[in-house]
Design an enzyme around this catalytic site. Structure first.
Site, PDB file in Angstrom:
ATOM      1  N   SER A  65      21.701   3.448  13.028  1.00 54.96           N
ATOM      2  CA  SER A  65      20.527   3.227  13.876  1.00 54.96           C
ATOM      3  C   SER A  65      20.819   3.502  15.345  1.00 54.96           C
ATOM      4  CB  SER A  65      20.006   1.803  13.701  1.00 54.96           C
ATOM      5  OG  SER A  65      21.037   0.859  13.948  1.00 54.96           O
ATOM      6  N   ASP A  88      18.631  -8.883  20.236  1.00 58.11           N
ATOM      7  CA  ASP A  88      19.297  -7.637  19.845  1.00 58.11           C
ATOM      8  C   ASP A  88      20.120  -7.148  21.039  1.00 58.11           C
ATOM      9  OD1 ASP A  88      20.117  -5.112  19.130  1.00 58.11           O
ATOM     10  OD2 ASP A  88      18.125  -4.346  18.646  1.00 58.11           O
ATOM     11  N   HIS A 124      21.444  -2.512  20.087  1.00 56.61           N
ATOM     12  CA  HIS A 124      20.705  -1.281  20.383  1.00 56.61           C
ATOM     13  C   HIS A 124      20.358  -1.234  21.876  1.00 56.61           C
ATOM     14  CE1 HIS A 124      20.156  -2.114  16.051  1.00 56.61           C
ATOM     15  NE2 HIS A 124      20.319  -0.809  15.938  1.00 56.61           N
TER      16      HIS A 124
END
Length: 411
Positions: free
Chosen positions: A135, A384, A387
């Site tokens: 990702s 998060d 990312h």
């Protein structure tokens, strides 16, 4: 007769004198160049200008500092990119501090070439570029698609195709240029290969099997690999055999060792199937995480949530990066190079270490489910910090790629 002989002797003497002067000139020029390096114009013709005036000094794009630049950055607007991922659209999901968008990477000894989407599309005319990995690589692919699509004025001249498989395609029709992303988080086959349903408690890899993935990269002109995040556990269960049959051999293998085995499987496939004269290969180094604020002097049990500034300490390295894995990657790439195949590592690790404020934290839509109220109440356990917000850090990763692809930079 005597006069004629004297004349001939004079001509020969003059010839030898001229020849001696020419030879001396060649020797002087060679010595001068060997001492002073190539002319500065040569360095600049490759798109990376030398800032120190010492044209013989090697340019390292990966060592430098972040410079605030709200005039030329961001390279695109979040709201204008119709291919933006909601997982990375931090402003859309409520982030108020937007300074993360305005930072430019400045190498110490040279300048990073300014990204030009039109030049990149021209280089990709009738070609295919594919990002392969997890990702984080998908986020970098989204970044590249946003950067490139920002210079395409006709929305009908580009499209994206995503049928739910491992492969997502962006295409510019005018240039017949394709930029793909292929989901293969561990590069070799694994039980995490489904692009949506891949979060399983027991991670298993078929360490010697890559063809099911790799056939989708065959004959690509540029391949950009990454694989790091999904290996972060002490041991990985490895399978010698097939997922479909019951006679396979399973063995728990120490993570760094099985990571090396996977990279060797990849390199062996590349040696057989890739023409080094036609295909450029890149491997993105590990993307650091910022999940423990105490590592940079913050409070215990906090993370990247609420961070608005960078880490100032030059050379800072958090525990989210694994030097052993970096060394394994470097050794595999060195071995591949000795066998005639060059895969350039794009070292994003150190420059990204400084950017603790660049993550989405709670300001994202993850797994197609909006952030729940308890995540906002308790962001320390639900942020998060892996990312990256877009526009942001991955845009610089792509600018580094651009320096190698378009401006022919070489380490």
């Amino acid at each position: 007769m005597a006069k004629r002989q004297l004349l001939m002797l004079g001509i020969r003497a003059s010839f030898h004198t001229i020849a001696a002067v020419l030879v001396a000139g060649v020797i002087f020029t060679a010595v001068f160049l060997s001492r002073n390096g190539l002319p500065k114009e040569y360095t600049q013709s490759h798109g990376v200008s030398d800032r120190g005036g010492d044209s013989g000094r090697e340019c390292n794009l990966f060592e430098g500092k972040w410079v605030f630049d709200n005039e030329s950055y961001p390279l695109y607007k979040e709201e204008d990119c119709k291919f933006m991922s909601d997982q990375l659209a931090c402003e859309k999901f409520g982030r108020k501090d937007l300074s993360y968008k305005f930072w430019r990477w400045q190498p110490h000894t040279c300048d990073l070439p300014r990204f030009n989407g039109t030049k990149l599309l021209e280089r990709l005319r009738n070609k295919r570029m594919v990002y392969v990995g997890d990702s984080l690589n998908r986020g970098q692919w989204v970044s590249m698609v946003c950067m490139v699509s920002s210079v395409i004025t006709n929305p009908k001249a580009m499209y994206m195709h995503n049928n739910g498989s491992n492969l997502i395609t962006f295409k510019s029709l005018e240039y017949n240029a394709t930029i793909d992303f292929y989901w293969a988080p561990l590069l070799v086959e694994s039980n995490s290969d489904d692009p949506t349903n891949h979060r399983l408690p027991d991670r298993i890899v078929r360490i010697q099997s890559i063809e099911r993935h790799a056939r989708h990269w065959t004959e690509s002109d540029i391949i950009v690999f990454n694989s790091y995040l999904w290996w972060r556990r002490p041991h990985i269960k490895s399978l010698w055999g097939s997922f479909e049959k019951l006679d396979g051999i399973y063995k728990e293998v120490e993570m760094v060792r099985v990571y090396e085995m996977a990279l060797q499987t990849l390199s062996q496939w590349l040696e057989v199937h890739v023409n080094p004269n036609l295909t450029k290969l890149f491997f993105m180094s590990m993307s650091p995480t910022h999940e423990r604020a105490e590592e940079w002097g913050g409070k215990l049990n906090e993370n990247c949530y609420g961070e608005t500034s960078q880490i100032d300490k030059e050379g800072y390295t958090g525990k989210g990066s694994d030097p052993k894995m970096m060394r394994v990657l470097e050794n595999v790439l060195d071995g591949l190079k000795t066998r005639g195949l060059n895969m350039q590592m794009i070292n994003i690790t150190q420059l990204s270490e400084y950017r603790k404020e660049g993550h989405p934290s709670i300001y994202r839509k993850q797994w197609e489910v909006p952030s729940k109220e308890n995540e906002i109440v308790n962001p320390n356990s639900n942020s998060d910090c892996i990312h990256w917000c877009l526009p942001g850090v991955p845009d610089v990763w792509n600018e580094l790629l651009y320096a190698y692809i378009v401006d022919n930079h070489s380490s």
